[in-house]
Scaffold this motif. Sequence first.
Motif, PDB file in Angstrom:
ATOM      1  N   VAL A  57       4.245  53.055   0.839  1.00 26.14           N
ATOM      2  CA  VAL A  57       2.918  53.521   0.430  1.00 26.14           C
ATOM      3  C   VAL A  57       2.315  54.239   1.625  1.00 26.14           C
ATOM      4  O   VAL A  57       2.149  53.649   2.697  1.00 26.14           O
ATOM      5  N   ARG A  58       2.027  55.526   1.462  1.00 24.51           N
ATOM      6  CA  ARG A  58       1.421  56.319   2.534  1.00 24.51           C
ATOM      7  C   ARG A  58       0.098  56.891   2.061  1.00 24.51           C
ATOM      8  O   ARG A  58      -0.015  57.368   0.928  1.00 24.51           O
ATOM      9  N   LEU A  59      -0.889  56.854   2.915  1.00 32.40           N
ATOM     10  CA  LEU A  59      -2.209  57.409   2.618  1.00 32.40           C
ATOM     11  C   LEU A  59      -2.597  58.315   3.771  1.00 32.40           C
ATOM     12  O   LEU A  59      -2.840  57.840   4.893  1.00 32.40           O
ATOM     13  N   GLY A  60      -2.600  59.613   3.514  1.00 29.03           N
ATOM     14  CA  GLY A  60      -2.810  60.567   4.591  1.00 29.03           C
ATOM     15  C   GLY A  60      -1.677  60.460   5.596  1.00 29.03           C
ATOM     16  O   GLY A  60      -0.503  60.478   5.239  1.00 29.03           O
ATOM     17  N   GLU A  61      -2.029  60.302   6.861  1.00 25.55           N
ATOM     18  CA  GLU A  61      -1.028  60.202   7.922  1.00 25.55           C
ATOM     19  C   GLU A  61      -0.577  58.765   8.169  1.00 25.55           C
ATOM     20  O   GLU A  61       0.292  58.519   9.008  1.00 25.55           O
ATOM     21  N   ARG A  62      -1.166  57.807   7.442  1.00 26.67           N
ATOM     22  CA  ARG A  62      -0.865  56.397   7.707  1.00 26.67           C
ATOM     23  C   ARG A  62       0.178  55.857   6.728  1.00 26.67           C
ATOM     24  O   ARG A  62       0.098  56.130   5.527  1.00 26.67           O
ATOM     25  N   GLU A  63       1.128  55.126   7.250  1.00 28.16           N
ATOM     26  CA  GLU A  63       2.064  54.398   6.401  1.00 28.16           C
ATOM     27  C   GLU A  63       1.530  52.980   6.259  1.00 28.16           C
ATOM     28  O   GLU A  63       1.504  52.203   7.210  1.00 28.16           O
ATOM     29  N   LEU A  64       1.083  52.640   5.033  1.00 28.56           N
ATOM     30  CA  LEU A  64       0.464  51.342   4.799  1.00 28.56           C
ATOM     31  C   LEU A  64       1.505  50.264   4.532  1.00 28.56           C
ATOM     32  O   LEU A  64       1.336  49.118   4.961  1.00 28.56           O
ATOM     33  N   ASP A  65       2.538  50.608   3.777  1.00 26.98           N
ATOM     34  CA  ASP A  65       3.581  49.651   3.421  1.00 26.98           C
ATOM     35  C   ASP A  65       4.936  50.314   3.560  1.00 26.98           C
ATOM     36  O   ASP A  65       5.078  51.526   3.331  1.00 26.98           O
ATOM     37  N   ALA A  66       5.938  49.504   3.893  1.00 27.58           N
ATOM     38  CA  ALA A  66       7.325  49.961   3.895  1.00 27.58           C
ATOM     39  C   ALA A  66       8.219  48.749   3.711  1.00 27.58           C
ATOM     40  O   ALA A  66       7.917  47.660   4.200  1.00 27.58           O
ATOM     41  N   ALA A  67       9.317  48.932   2.971  1.00 24.06           N
ATOM     42  CA  ALA A  67      10.263  47.841   2.734  1.00 24.06           C
ATOM     43  C   ALA A  67      11.598  48.444   2.310  1.00 24.06           C
ATOM     44  O   ALA A  67      11.650  49.560   1.802  1.00 24.06           O
ATOM     45  N   PRO A  68      12.732  47.761   2.504  1.00 24.60           N
ATOM     46  CA  PRO A  68      12.799  46.440   3.125  1.00 24.60           C
ATOM     47  C   PRO A  68      12.809  46.484   4.659  1.00 24.60           C
ATOM     48  O   PRO A  68      12.347  45.568   5.303  1.00 24.60           O
ATOM     49  N   ARG A  69      13.398  47.550   5.258  1.00 24.45           N
ATOM     50  CA  ARG A  69      13.458  47.607   6.721  1.00 24.45           C
ATOM     51  C   ARG A  69      13.184  49.036   7.160  1.00 24.45           C
ATOM     52  O   ARG A  69      13.753  49.978   6.584  1.00 24.45           O
ATOM     53  N   PRO A  70      12.375  49.233   8.180  1.00 27.76           N
ATOM     54  CA  PRO A  70      11.542  48.199   8.815  1.00 27.76           C
ATOM     55  C   PRO A  70      10.373  47.848   7.896  1.00 27.76           C
ATOM     56  O   PRO A  70       9.790  48.726   7.262  1.00 27.76           O
ATOM     57  N   ARG A  71      10.049  46.571   7.787  1.00 27.97           N
ATOM     58  CA  ARG A  71       8.986  46.133   6.891  1.00 27.97           C
ATOM     59  C   ARG A  71       7.626  46.344   7.552  1.00 27.97           C
ATOM     60  O   ARG A  71       7.421  46.005   8.708  1.00 27.97           O
ATOM     61  N   ARG A  72       6.709  46.914   6.748  1.00 29.57           N
ATOM     62  CA  ARG A  72       5.344  47.114   7.211  1.00 29.57           C
ATOM     63  C   ARG A  72       4.400  46.692   6.098  1.00 29.57           C
ATOM     64  O   ARG A  72       4.651  46.977   4.919  1.00 29.57           O
ATOM     65  N   ARG A  73       3.340  46.000   6.425  1.00 29.15           N
ATOM     66  CA  ARG A  73       2.369  45.566   5.424  1.00 29.15           C
ATOM     67  C   ARG A  73       0.970  45.618   6.016  1.00 29.15           C
ATOM     68  O   ARG A  73       0.659  44.891   6.961  1.00 29.15           O
ATOM     69  N   THR A  74       0.131  46.485   5.494  1.00 23.17           N
ATOM     70  CA  THR A  74      -1.255  46.590   5.929  1.00 23.17           C
ATOM     71  C   THR A  74      -2.126  45.752   5.008  1.00 23.17           C
ATOM     72  O   THR A  74      -2.013  45.859   3.780  1.00 23.17           O
ATOM     73  N   THR A  75      -2.996  44.932   5.566  1.00 23.08           N
ATOM     74  CA  THR A  75      -3.842  44.069   4.748  1.00 23.08           C
ATOM     75  C   THR A  75      -4.804  44.904   3.916  1.00 23.08           C
ATOM     76  O   THR A  75      -5.169  46.026   4.294  1.00 23.08           O
ATOM     77  N   PRO A  76      -5.222  44.379   2.753  1.00 22.60           N
ATOM     78  CA  PRO A  76      -6.124  45.133   1.874  1.00 22.60           C
ATOM     79  C   PRO A  76      -7.382  45.633   2.577  1.00 22.60           C
ATOM     80  O   PRO A  76      -7.832  46.761   2.326  1.00 22.60           O
ATOM     81  N   SER A  77      -7.962  44.833   3.462  1.00 21.50           N
ATOM     82  CA  SER A  77      -9.231  45.196   4.095  1.00 21.50           C
ATOM     83  C   SER A  77      -9.098  46.351   5.081  1.00 21.50           C
ATOM     84  O   SER A  77     -10.101  46.978   5.454  1.00 21.50           O
ATOM     85  N   ARG A  78      -7.885  46.667   5.502  1.00 24.01           N
ATOM     86  CA  ARG A  78      -7.675  47.714   6.499  1.00 24.01           C
ATOM     87  C   ARG A  78      -7.058  48.985   5.907  1.00 24.01           C
ATOM     88  O   ARG A  78      -6.674  49.891   6.649  1.00 24.01           O
ATOM     89  N   ARG A  79      -6.984  49.064   4.585  1.00 28.57           N
ATOM     90  CA  ARG A  79      -6.312  50.200   3.950  1.00 28.57           C
ATOM     91  C   ARG A  79      -7.225  51.392   3.701  1.00 28.57           C
ATOM     92  O   ARG A  79      -6.766  52.524   3.594  1.00 28.57           O
ATOM     93  N   GLY A  80      -8.506  51.136   3.525  1.00 21.08           N
ATOM     94  CA  GLY A  80      -9.402  52.212   3.115  1.00 21.08           C
ATOM     95  C   GLY A  80      -9.264  52.519   1.639  1.00 21.08           C
ATOM     96  O   GLY A  80      -9.586  53.621   1.185  1.00 21.08           O
ATOM     97  N   ILE A  81      -8.764  51.539   0.872  1.00 20.11           N
ATOM     98  CA  ILE A  81      -8.569  51.694  -0.568  1.00 20.11           C
ATOM     99  C   ILE A  81      -9.411  50.639  -1.282  1.00 20.11           C
ATOM    100  O   ILE A  81      -9.416  49.469  -0.893  1.00 20.11           O
ATOM    101  N   VAL A  82     -10.120  51.064  -2.315  1.00 19.29           N
ATOM    102  CA  VAL A  82     -10.943  50.152  -3.107  1.00 19.29           C
ATOM    103  C   VAL A  82     -10.358  50.047  -4.505  1.00 19.29           C
ATOM    104  O   VAL A  82      -9.994  51.062  -5.107  1.00 19.29           O
ATOM    105  N   LEU A  83     -10.261  48.811  -5.013  1.00 18.00           N
ATOM    106  CA  LEU A  83      -9.765  48.567  -6.369  1.00 18.00           C
ATOM    107  C   LEU A  83     -10.929  48.118  -7.248  1.00 18.00           C
ATOM    108  O   LEU A  83     -11.607  47.140  -6.941  1.00 18.00           O
ATOM    109  N   LEU A  84     -11.168  48.841  -8.324  1.00 18.05           N
ATOM    110  CA  LEU A  84     -12.216  48.493  -9.286  1.00 18.05           C
ATOM    111  C   LEU A  84     -11.559  48.219 -10.624  1.00 18.05           C
ATOM    112  O   LEU A  84     -10.887  49.092 -11.191  1.00 18.05           O
TER     113      LEU A  84
END
Length: 366
Positions: A57-84
Motif C-alpha cells: 500500500v503506497r500513498l504518495g511517496e510513502r510506502e505504508l504497508d509491504a508483505a511478505p518481505r520486507p514486511r512494513r506496517r504503518t499504524t492507522p494513526s500515522r497513515r493520513g487516511i480516514v475511514l468513514l
Amino acid sequence: MSALDAHVVVERAGFRLDADVQAAAGEAVAVMGPSGAGKSTLLGVLAGLVPLDEGHVRLGERELDAAPRPRRRTTPSRRGIVLLGQEPRLFPHLSAHANIAFGLRVHGATKDVAAAEADEWLWRVGLDGMGARRPAELSGGQQQRVALARALATSPAAILLDEPLTSLDTETAGDVRALLHDQLAATRTTAVVATHDAVDAVSLASRLIVLEGGQVTQSGPVREVLASPATRFTAAVAGLNRVAGAVHAGRWERDAMVLPAGDEASAVLSGSEVAAVFRPSAVAIERAEADTWTGVLRLAPTVADGEWLARVTRLEQTPAGVRVRTADPEVAVDVSADRVAELGLAPGVPVRLRVAGSDVRFVTSC
C-alpha cells in the motif's frame, strides 16, 4: 493530495482477496461488489486495520504497508487516511462542534484554530447553528454530515468511504451524496468509495472497480463499465440485462434465444463468447399462446429472430411499475402495473418476449 497505489492480498479460510487499487491524486474511485466480495476487507487494509499477507500500500511517496518481505506496517494513526463507515461513530458526550474540533486538536491545531475551523466546517456541511447539539439530538443524516466534516477538516491524504449512505433514507442519502460530491471536489481529497449503489459510483467517482469473490472482474471509467458490463452482477447494478451467448453467421444465439448480430458485429465477434446487453424497458412482453410449458414448446417454430419463449419467475415492484423476471435465460422486463394485470402475469406463466436489434449491444464475455 496524494496518489494511492495498492496491491492487496489477504488470505482467510475459504476466501482470498487479491485486488489492485489505484487512485490518482485528488481522484475518487468507487469499488462495487456483492456482499462478501471483499470490499470492507480491502478498505480495512488501506486504513491499516487489516494486515496484508502479500502486496503493498503506497500513498504518495510513502510506502505504508509491504508483505511478505520486507514486511512494513504503518499504524492507522500515522497513515493520513480516514475511514468513514455506515455508522458516524461520533463521541456521544461531545457537541457537533466539539466532535469536529477534537479531530483538529489531535492533529496539532490550537484550541482557537480548531474552534474556528469547526465553525467553518459546520457551515460547509449545512449545520451552522447546530454546533451545540450532541449526536443524540441530531438526525442520522446530520450525524453523518458531522462525521464527514470531522474527517475532511483534518485534510487527510485520502479518505475511505465504506457504504456511508446505506443506513440513511433515500432523501437524506441524496442530500449527503450531493454534499460528499461537493466537498470531495472542493478539497480534492483522494477517495475510495465502497458502495452497492450505482448512483454513488456515478455521482462521486470517475473510475469504477468491480470486486467479485475477492477478484477484480472489471475496472475503468464509471460510464464505460456500466455501459458494457462484464458480469451479471455489474449488469444488474447498471440496470441492464446481460445474457451470455455466441455469434455465428450474423446471428447471436443462446439456446432458443436468437438475435440478429449484424454484419459488423458478426465479423468482429464470430465464434467467440459474446454477451447481449439490453435494457429491461426495451423488451416487449406478451402472454404465450399456451398455458403450459409443454404447449409452449410446440410454438417454437413460430418464434422469429429477436423473439423467444420464457416463463415468469417472479414480479418485483419498481418506482415506475413492475419488473418481470423470466427464465431461461434470465431476463428482466419493465412494464406498467396495469399491463401486468392485463396480461395476468404471475410466476410460472409462459410468455413471448421480443427485443429489437437496434436496442441490443454485444460485448465480449469475461
